[in-house]
Enzyme design. Sequence first.
Site, PDB file in Angstrom:
ATOM      1  N   GLY A 124       0.795  -1.390  -0.163  1.00  0.00           N
ATOM      2  CA  GLY A 124      -0.077   0.122  -0.069  1.00  0.00           C
ATOM      3  C   GLY A 124       0.916   1.355  -0.053  1.00  0.00           C
ATOM      4  CG  LEU A 125       4.556   3.563  -2.118  1.00  0.00           C
ATOM      5  CD1 LEU A 125       4.753   4.221  -0.676  1.00  0.00           C
ATOM      6  CD2 LEU A 125       5.908   3.066  -2.604  1.00  0.00           C
ATOM      7  CB  THR A 126       0.474   4.072  -5.847  1.00  0.00           C
ATOM      8  OG1 THR A 126       1.704   3.346  -6.123  1.00  0.00           O
ATOM      9  CG2 THR A 126      -0.104   4.820  -6.602  1.00  0.00           C
ATOM     10  CD  GLU A 127      -1.260   8.582  -0.166  1.00  0.00           C
ATOM     11  OE1 GLU A 127      -1.092   8.139   1.032  1.00  0.00           O
ATOM     12  OE2 GLU A 127      -1.198   9.640  -0.538  1.00  0.00           O
ATOM     13  N   GLY A 131       2.354   9.116  -7.049  1.00  0.00           N
ATOM     14  CA  GLY A 131       2.857   7.989  -7.496  1.00  0.00           C
ATOM     15  C   GLY A 131       4.256   7.862  -7.647  1.00  0.00           C
ATOM     16  CB  ILE A 159      -3.428  -1.688  -3.995  1.00  0.00           C
ATOM     17  CG1 ILE A 159      -3.408  -0.178  -3.582  1.00  0.00           C
ATOM     18  CG2 ILE A 159      -2.803  -2.710  -3.067  1.00  0.00           C
ATOM     19  CD1 ILE A 159      -2.147   0.349  -3.589  1.00  0.00           C
ATOM     20  CD  GLN A 338       4.037  -4.722 -37.856  1.00  0.00           C
ATOM     21  OE1 GLN A 338       3.370  -4.316 -37.000  1.00  0.00           O
ATOM     22  NE2 GLN A 338       4.005  -4.230 -39.455  1.00  0.00           N
ATOM     23  CD  GLU A 365       7.254  -3.837  -8.034  1.00  0.00           C
ATOM     24  OE1 GLU A 365       8.444  -3.609  -7.880  1.00  0.00           O
ATOM     25  OE2 GLU A 365       6.203  -4.592  -8.087  1.00  0.00           O
ATOM     26  CB  SER A 368      10.812   4.247 -18.481  1.00  0.00           C
ATOM     27  OG  SER A 368      10.530   2.812 -18.830  1.00  0.00           O
TER      28      SER A 368
END
Length: 385
Positions: A124-127, A131, A159, A338, A365, A368
């Site tokens: 539970g990190l991203t809000e 981000g 999540i 392709q 996570e 890039s």
Amino acid sequence: MNLELSEEQTAVRQLARDFADREIAPYAAEWDRAESVDRAIVKKLGALGFLGLTVPEEYGGSGGDHLAYVLVTEELGRADSAVRGIVSVSLGLVAKTVAAWGSEEQKRAWLPRLCSGDALGCFGLTEPGTGSDAGNLTTRAAHDPATGTYTVNGAKTFITNGTWADVVLLFARTNDEPGHRGISAFLVPTGTPGLTRREIHGKLGLRGQATAELTFEDVRVPASAMLGPEGKGFSVAMSALAKGRMSVAAGCVGIAQAALDASLAYATQREQFGKPIAGHQLVQELIADISVDVDAARLLTWRVADLIDRGLPFATESSTAKLFASEAAVRAAGNALQVHGGYGYIDEYPAGKLLRDARVMTLYEGTSQIQKLLIGRARTGVSAF
């Protein structure tokens, strides 16, 4: 440098390959359409020890080294990255972090269940508003000295395992210090009153994976739920993600390998202009590009596992592997589509799903762009944040 796998690693890889071909690959398209993996797969993963790799046996884990973990993750990613994500998060981000930072009581309480598949974890990190800028999260855990508890209010989003998990490794602000210095980590059972979960549907890829929004409204947790020292939650999160990026990279190797396998199978049986399209030079070029990306991504990822197993610094190499492998998986899946031509655009063939699943790997996570900042800072010694 000896890149030959040991007998044990070869056996683990074959076990994972056989399991993936038997229990996952035949159902991947169906799970993707239904937007739900069959939850019975969790206990099967646990029974084979795949949810306990690298965790000490005394806590219910299956031991083994990080290269064995990478080999398993590759095979799961090859069959269906939605299943790979279950392992990468519950084991890679949660169980391994409990093993590294947890008290003896926390290890005994959670690790046997997580490793067996009797329980799953989520990270539970991203809000909704944070981000990449994880140091400025707004979920708060207010301490009540009279009761020794913390009251959590806030929300998390995107999540993985969110609606399936039995425990949230939650990151919340416990004081008013600026940035990451005010963050602490907690292990919060998902049955705790005030915690609600809503599954997110309509995703581009990883559609079979349970992805959720979590809402915390006056959720009370004991002080014993804190993982690691107070105010060190950001360090807990970053240490988890450094290894987690290796897991994502390994899953991307699996996607790229699946793109290569599918392209070879299709190109050797599909005929145009009087011969299999595998005999046309520009199709061979597409296949060669996929093959090179598979090999390069695999070697970069194996290097990270080797560094971890030898106790050497690995964070920059993990970012490098995650950056290259995620972008390579997108390229490989696009080239596979392709090769398939119009048939690549329908889900009777795997190329479209591979491309959709690969695309998110460049985002979560650490995007890039974040990986490039981390690598650049490590090489120059100058922070770009």
